[in-house]
Design an enzyme around this catalytic site. Sequence first.
Site, PDB file in Angstrom:
ATOM      1  CB  SER A  96      38.231  39.776  44.436  1.00  0.00           C
ATOM      2  OG  SER A  96      37.849  41.011  44.986  1.00  0.00           O
ATOM      3  CG  ASP A 118      44.238  44.437  41.277  1.00  0.00           C
ATOM      4  OD1 ASP A 118      43.110  44.729  41.702  1.00  0.00           O
ATOM      5  OD2 ASP A 118      44.657  43.274  41.169  1.00  0.00           O
ATOM      6  CG  HIS A 124      39.922  43.553  41.171  1.00  0.00           C
ATOM      7  ND1 HIS A 124      40.801  43.372  42.217  1.00  0.00           N
ATOM      8  CD2 HIS A 124      38.739  43.021  41.581  1.00  0.00           C
ATOM      9  CE1 HIS A 124      40.181  42.758  43.212  1.00  0.00           C
ATOM     10  NE2 HIS A 124      38.933  42.527  42.850  1.00  0.00           N
TER      11      HIS A 124
END
Length: 304
Positions: A113, A253, A280
Amino acid sequence: MLIAMPVTTRTVPFREYETWVRITTPTALSPGALPLFVLHGGPGMAHDYVRNIAALADETGRTVVHYDQIGCGRSTHLPDAPVDFWTPDLFVEEFHAVRADLGFDEYHVLGQSWGGMLGAEIAVRRPEGLASLSICNSPASMALWMDAAAKLRAELPEETQAALDRHEAAGTVADPEYVAATMEFYARHVCRTTPMPQDFLDSEAQMEREPTVYHTMNGPNEFHVLGTLRTWSIVDRLDQITAPTLVVAGEYDEATPETWAPFAERIPGARSHVFADASHCTHLEKPEEFRAVIADFLHHHDQA
């Protein structure tokens, strides 16, 4: 009988602060296997939710390093720092402070991320010794991220969308109704594992206790981005990355294909991989499959 991998923790000086570091050492080190630095997301979520990636130590015979970035977790907290203190350059500098203090001159970087965004910021500077970069569940710009979030949000139930809109307009984003509505988004696009893994809950809890970094750089949640990163983009600099690069994401995601496509298209020779039925936090939803893909990539880019 399983033998626990040796784990040590320590702090590393960074400017006048301290960065907390966790080092996982394999029970048997493989010749030529370079250390892996794991960069957590948020910004400000601490390392707990990516801690299971440390299993790569024994699985690949390499040292795996986690650390809590400045401002969160077990590192120095700076709730009174000015807004302009929190920049990508700060975290690039911190990474190299940790790496140099540990004495690793050749290494791999994996970022999840925000950690992938930070990894790209590290890589565009072409540091000597960077053997590979794994960008996991990350956008190449926050404009792309916000566009994707708006589209995913529009797919939520109408009453959930209405609750989000109502509380954002009123500035009541701490209201339980708003929090419950955000969890609907999270259950679809952040982590589809039920119940949420404890490591994820631990990272979230520490961020909520002292949310300076997350709220300053991002905002109140994953799709309502108001912070200093809202104008961030690395798209026009990606051709400067020379390290071998792997880009991974989940099928559901919040980092949709549109957000990470520039990494795959603009970084010379970049590879990409999408994990089916994951979102995610792919590394938590499909941990063995995730680590197998990463392990294979690292093995092919180890340097003697």
